[in-house]
Write a protein that holds these residues in place. Structure first.
Motif, PDB file in Angstrom:
ATOM      1  N   MET A 121       0.822  -1.202   0.000  1.00  0.00           N
ATOM      2  CA  MET A 121       0.000   0.000   0.000  1.00  0.00           C
ATOM      3  C   MET A 121       0.865   1.265   0.000  1.00  0.00           C
ATOM      4  O   MET A 121       0.374   2.358  -0.274  1.00  0.00           O
ATOM      5  CB  MET A 121      -0.933  -0.010   1.225  1.00  0.00           C
ATOM      6  N   CYS A 122       2.165   1.099   0.261  1.00  0.00           N
ATOM      7  CA  CYS A 122       3.064   2.240   0.444  1.00  0.00           C
ATOM      8  C   CYS A 122       3.362   2.945  -0.885  1.00  0.00           C
ATOM      9  O   CYS A 122       3.931   2.336  -1.803  1.00  0.00           O
ATOM     10  CB  CYS A 122       4.361   1.753   1.082  1.00  0.00           C
ATOM     11  N   PRO A 123       3.002   4.232  -1.044  1.00  0.00           N
ATOM     12  CA  PRO A 123       3.250   4.928  -2.314  1.00  0.00           C
ATOM     13  C   PRO A 123       4.739   5.115  -2.602  1.00  0.00           C
ATOM     14  O   PRO A 123       5.143   5.122  -3.762  1.00  0.00           O
ATOM     15  CB  PRO A 123       2.546   6.278  -2.123  1.00  0.00           C
ATOM     16  N   PHE A 124       5.568   5.238  -1.560  1.00  0.00           N
ATOM     17  CA  PHE A 124       7.005   5.387  -1.777  1.00  0.00           C
ATOM     18  C   PHE A 124       7.615   4.085  -2.293  1.00  0.00           C
ATOM     19  O   PHE A 124       8.527   4.103  -3.111  1.00  0.00           O
ATOM     20  CB  PHE A 124       7.688   5.832  -0.476  1.00  0.00           C
ATOM     21  N   CYS A 125       7.073   2.958  -1.812  1.00  0.00           N
ATOM     22  CA  CYS A 125       7.491   1.660  -2.362  1.00  0.00           C
ATOM     23  C   CYS A 125       7.134   1.591  -3.842  1.00  0.00           C
ATOM     24  O   CYS A 125       7.903   1.085  -4.670  1.00  0.00           O
ATOM     25  CB  CYS A 125       6.820   0.515  -1.609  1.00  0.00           C
ATOM     26  N   GLY A 126       5.939   2.094  -4.166  1.00  0.00           N
ATOM     27  CA  GLY A 126       5.512   2.107  -5.565  1.00  0.00           C
ATOM     28  C   GLY A 126       6.419   2.958  -6.421  1.00  0.00           C
ATOM     29  O   GLY A 126       6.738   2.587  -7.561  1.00  0.00           O
ATOM     30  N   GLN A 127       6.852   4.110  -5.900  1.00  0.00           N
ATOM     31  CA  GLN A 127       7.767   4.973  -6.647  1.00  0.00           C
ATOM     32  C   GLN A 127       9.096   4.272  -6.899  1.00  0.00           C
ATOM     33  O   GLN A 127       9.622   4.289  -8.023  1.00  0.00           O
ATOM     34  CB  GLN A 127       8.003   6.270  -5.876  1.00  0.00           C
ATOM     35  N   PHE A 128       9.633   3.666  -5.857  1.00  0.00           N
ATOM     36  CA  PHE A 128      10.925   2.978  -6.010  1.00  0.00           C
ATOM     37  C   PHE A 128      10.798   1.829  -7.004  1.00  0.00           C
ATOM     38  O   PHE A 128      11.660   1.648  -7.868  1.00  0.00           O
ATOM     39  CB  PHE A 128      11.414   2.454  -4.661  1.00  0.00           C
ATOM     40  N   GLU A 129       9.716   1.065  -6.886  1.00  0.00           N
ATOM     41  CA  GLU A 129       9.546  -0.094  -7.753  1.00  0.00           C
ATOM     42  C   GLU A 129       9.364   0.307  -9.208  1.00  0.00           C
ATOM     43  O   GLU A 129       9.996  -0.271 -10.103  1.00  0.00           O
ATOM     44  CB  GLU A 129       8.356  -0.917  -7.269  1.00  0.00           C
ATOM     45  N   SER A 130       8.514   1.290  -9.458  1.00  0.00           N
ATOM     46  CA  SER A 130       8.283   1.688 -10.844  1.00  0.00           C
ATOM     47  C   SER A 130       9.541   2.282 -11.470  1.00  0.00           C
ATOM     48  O   SER A 130       9.768   2.144 -12.678  1.00  0.00           O
ATOM     49  CB  SER A 130       7.139   2.689 -10.924  1.00  0.00           C
ATOM     50  N   THR A 131      10.385   2.904 -10.652  1.00  0.00           N
ATOM     51  CA  THR A 131      11.625   3.501 -11.148  1.00  0.00           C
ATOM     52  C   THR A 131      12.685   2.440 -11.410  1.00  0.00           C
ATOM     53  O   THR A 131      13.431   2.535 -12.406  1.00  0.00           O
ATOM     54  CB  THR A 131      12.175   4.518 -10.126  1.00  0.00           C
ATOM     55  N   ASN A 132      12.758   1.423 -10.554  1.00  0.00           N
ATOM     56  CA  ASN A 132      13.898   0.506 -10.587  1.00  0.00           C
ATOM     57  C   ASN A 132      13.558  -0.930 -10.978  1.00  0.00           C
ATOM     58  O   ASN A 132      14.450  -1.771 -11.055  1.00  0.00           O
ATOM     59  CB  ASN A 132      14.571   0.494  -9.206  1.00  0.00           C
ATOM     60  N   ASN A 133      12.290  -1.215 -11.225  1.00  0.00           N
ATOM     61  CA  ASN A 133      11.911  -2.595 -11.537  1.00  0.00           C
ATOM     62  C   ASN A 133      12.656  -3.149 -12.734  1.00  0.00           C
ATOM     63  O   ASN A 133      13.152  -4.287 -12.704  1.00  0.00           O
ATOM     64  CB  ASN A 133      10.405  -2.675 -11.778  1.00  0.00           C
ATOM     65  N   ALA A 134      12.770  -2.356 -13.784  1.00  0.00           N
ATOM     66  CA  ALA A 134      13.389  -2.874 -15.010  1.00  0.00           C
ATOM     67  C   ALA A 134      14.863  -3.186 -14.798  1.00  0.00           C
ATOM     68  O   ALA A 134      15.348  -4.262 -15.181  1.00  0.00           O
ATOM     69  CB  ALA A 134      13.215  -1.865 -16.144  1.00  0.00           C
ATOM     70  N   GLN A 135      15.615  -2.255 -14.187  1.00  0.00           N
ATOM     71  CA  GLN A 135      17.047  -2.500 -14.051  1.00  0.00           C
ATOM     72  C   GLN A 135      17.332  -3.577 -12.996  1.00  0.00           C
ATOM     73  O   GLN A 135      18.236  -4.412 -13.200  1.00  0.00           O
ATOM     74  CB  GLN A 135      17.812  -1.218 -13.732  1.00  0.00           C
ATOM     75  N   ILE A 136      16.565  -3.615 -11.911  1.00  0.00           N
ATOM     76  CA  ILE A 136      16.758  -4.704 -10.950  1.00  0.00           C
ATOM     77  C   ILE A 136      16.410  -6.038 -11.602  1.00  0.00           C
ATOM     78  O   ILE A 136      17.108  -7.044 -11.424  1.00  0.00           O
ATOM     79  CB  ILE A 136      15.900  -4.483  -9.688  1.00  0.00           C
ATOM     80  N   GLY A 137      15.333  -6.032 -12.404  1.00  0.00           N
ATOM     81  CA  GLY A 137      14.964  -7.255 -13.107  1.00  0.00           C
ATOM     82  C   GLY A 137      16.058  -7.740 -14.031  1.00  0.00           C
ATOM     83  O   GLY A 137      16.328  -8.949 -14.109  1.00  0.00           O
ATOM     84  N   ASP A 138      16.730  -6.830 -14.732  1.00  0.00           N
ATOM     85  CA  ASP A 138      17.829  -7.230 -15.608  1.00  0.00           C
ATOM     86  C   ASP A 138      18.979  -7.833 -14.810  1.00  0.00           C
ATOM     87  O   ASP A 138      19.576  -8.838 -15.210  1.00  0.00           O
ATOM     88  CB  ASP A 138      18.335  -6.018 -16.402  1.00  0.00           C
ATOM     89  N   TRP A 139      19.316  -7.195 -13.693  1.00  0.00           N
ATOM     90  CA  TRP A 139      20.403  -7.718 -12.866  1.00  0.00           C
ATOM     91  C   TRP A 139      20.080  -9.114 -12.336  1.00  0.00           C
ATOM     92  O   TRP A 139      20.922 -10.006 -12.362  1.00  0.00           O
ATOM     93  CB  TRP A 139      20.666  -6.784 -11.676  1.00  0.00           C
ATOM     94  N   VAL A 140      18.842  -9.277 -11.848  1.00  0.00           N
ATOM     95  CA  VAL A 140      18.448 -10.559 -11.272  1.00  0.00           C
ATOM     96  C   VAL A 140      18.373 -11.640 -12.348  1.00  0.00           C
ATOM     97  O   VAL A 140      18.876 -12.756 -12.173  1.00  0.00           O
ATOM     98  CB  VAL A 140      17.097 -10.429 -10.543  1.00  0.00           C
ATOM     99  N   LYS A 141      17.754 -11.324 -13.474  1.00  0.00           N
ATOM    100  CA  LYS A 141      17.599 -12.315 -14.549  1.00  0.00           C
ATOM    101  C   LYS A 141      18.939 -12.852 -15.021  1.00  0.00           C
ATOM    102  O   LYS A 141      19.099 -14.048 -15.278  1.00  0.00           O
ATOM    103  CB  LYS A 141      16.843 -11.695 -15.725  1.00  0.00           C
ATOM    104  N   SER A 142      19.941 -11.961 -15.099  1.00  0.00           N
ATOM    105  CA  SER A 142      21.248 -12.363 -15.614  1.00  0.00           C
ATOM    106  C   SER A 142      22.163 -12.953 -14.544  1.00  0.00           C
ATOM    107  O   SER A 142      23.244 -13.450 -14.862  1.00  0.00           O
ATOM    108  CB  SER A 142      21.950 -11.150 -16.242  1.00  0.00           C
ATOM    109  N   GLY A 143      21.751 -12.897 -13.283  1.00  0.00           N
ATOM    110  CA  GLY A 143      22.580 -13.454 -12.230  1.00  0.00           C
ATOM    111  C   GLY A 143      23.546 -12.474 -11.614  1.00  0.00           C
ATOM    112  O   GLY A 143      24.366 -12.863 -10.770  1.00  0.00           O
ATOM    113  N   VAL A 144      23.491 -11.196 -11.998  1.00  0.00           N
ATOM    114  CA  VAL A 144      24.369 -10.180 -11.423  1.00  0.00           C
ATOM    115  C   VAL A 144      23.974  -9.906  -9.972  1.00  0.00           C
ATOM    116  O   VAL A 144      24.821  -9.579  -9.132  1.00  0.00           O
ATOM    117  CB  VAL A 144      24.306  -8.880 -12.258  1.00  0.00           C
ATOM    118  N   ALA A 145      22.686 -10.032  -9.664  1.00  0.00           N
ATOM    119  CA  ALA A 145      22.192  -9.732  -8.321  1.00  0.00           C
ATOM    120  C   ALA A 145      21.095 -10.723  -7.951  1.00  0.00           C
ATOM    121  O   ALA A 145      20.494 -11.369  -8.816  1.00  0.00           O
ATOM    122  CB  ALA A 145      21.652  -8.301  -8.260  1.00  0.00           C
ATOM    123  N   THR A 146      20.890 -10.839  -6.667  1.00  0.00           N
ATOM    124  CA  THR A 146      19.694 -11.505  -6.154  1.00  0.00           C
ATOM    125  C   THR A 146      18.876 -10.446  -5.416  1.00  0.00           C
ATOM    126  O   THR A 146      19.420  -9.454  -4.919  1.00  0.00           O
ATOM    127  CB  THR A 146      20.033 -12.643  -5.183  1.00  0.00           C
TER     128      THR A 146
END
Length: 303
Positions: A121-146
């Protein structure tokens, strides 16, 4: 001619007296046996009542003292860890009353450990997620990050009595339990459909529709889990543990607000709406502070 017993008139006085004594003795014996039977029945009845009372009291005490029910599979740390190709790390479920088992990051591997404590429900969580979802997803998908995601229920008060934070965190736990490899997709859908604060939030049917959109493999089980809020006890306990601390693998003592984002144990305090700022923080923490360096492969900033 009589059909009764022997004619008492033919008995002597002593015989009549003896017969009377014998008759009285028989009556006393019959009464004694009757009293014994009644006493046994009474004692048995009282025993049944006492046992029922004891059982009732025991059930009340045990239900009062009983610890929270078991948590979901794959969230033994109170969060779910997503790795290469968005595959979840499998863990057993926490037993009732069992303490969580922190995930131990492999610092020697060079894989970046990102941990997020969030409230859907947290709007700040929503801001962070919408801003960083794509790049975190790329890192995780490729194994650079968990990424390890900890759903919390801090903002139940902001959903007009519907307890949306608890229901959304429970739905996330249901997906983690029954279809963990779709957790990342479901997590993203919760944010792309995030309700505003001070509304009732998404209803359960909408949550179940998002589960379907995430492509889960156990829709029926998850639907039932959402209807029953199967993991609401665990959600409450995990939230309490996060707020009270300590948080594992970091010097941060506890969650003081959401999102709390930790990268290799260090808290991110930068902009929630600047993907480059977060990427730079990740590079700095991971030990490569070159101004042009990026994790390999190169992450894509969210648009």
């Amino acid at each position: 001619m009589t059909t009764g017993g022997p004619d008492d008139s033919r008995l002597s006085k002593n015989q009549r007296r003896e017969a009377a004594r014998e008759k009285a003795k028989q009556l006393r014996e019959e009464q004694r046996k009757k009293d014994i039977r009644n006493r046994v029945i009474l004692i048995s009845s009282l025993s049944v009542v006492v046992i029922a009372i004891v059982v009732g009291i025991t059930l009340v005490i045990t239900s009062t003292l009983k610890p929270a029910g078991p948590g979901p599979l794959n969230m033994a740390s109170d969060g779910i860890t997503i790795g290469t190709d968005f595959t979840a790390v499998t863990t057993p479920a926490l037993a009732a009353g069992e303490d969580p088992v922190p995930t131990t990051p492999d610092t020697s591997s060079g894989v970046v450990d990102i941990r997020m404590y969030v409230d859907y429900m947290c709007p700040f969580c929503g801001q962070f997620e919408s801003t960083n979802n794509a790049q975190i997803g790329d890192w995780v998908k490729s194994g650079v990050a968990t990424v390890e995601i900890h759903p919390l229920s801090i903002l139940d008060r902001s959903s007009l009595g519907s307890k949306y934070s608890t229901r959304a965190a429970n739905a996330a736990a249901c997906v983690a339990n029954y279809s963990p490899d779709q957790f990342w997709a479901f997590n993203g859908l919760l944010y792309s459909n995030q309700p505003a604060e001070n509304t009732e939030g998404l209803d359960d049917d909408t949550l179940k529709d998002l589960v379907k959109q995430a492509g889960v493999t156990a829709q029926g089980d998850i639907d039932t889990c959402i209807d029953d809020t199967q993991f609401k006890g665990w959600v409450a306990d995990a939230t309490s543990r996060a707020l009270q601390g300590p948080l594992p693998n970091t010097t941060e003592q506890a969650v003081t607000g959401t999102p709390t984002v930790l990268v290799n144990g260090q808290k991110y305090t930068g902009s929630l709406t600047d993907a480059d700022a977060f990427s730079s923080f990740v590079l700095q923490v991971s030990g490569d502070d070159s101004s042009t360096a990026t994790p390999t492969p190169t992450p894509t900033a969210a648009g």
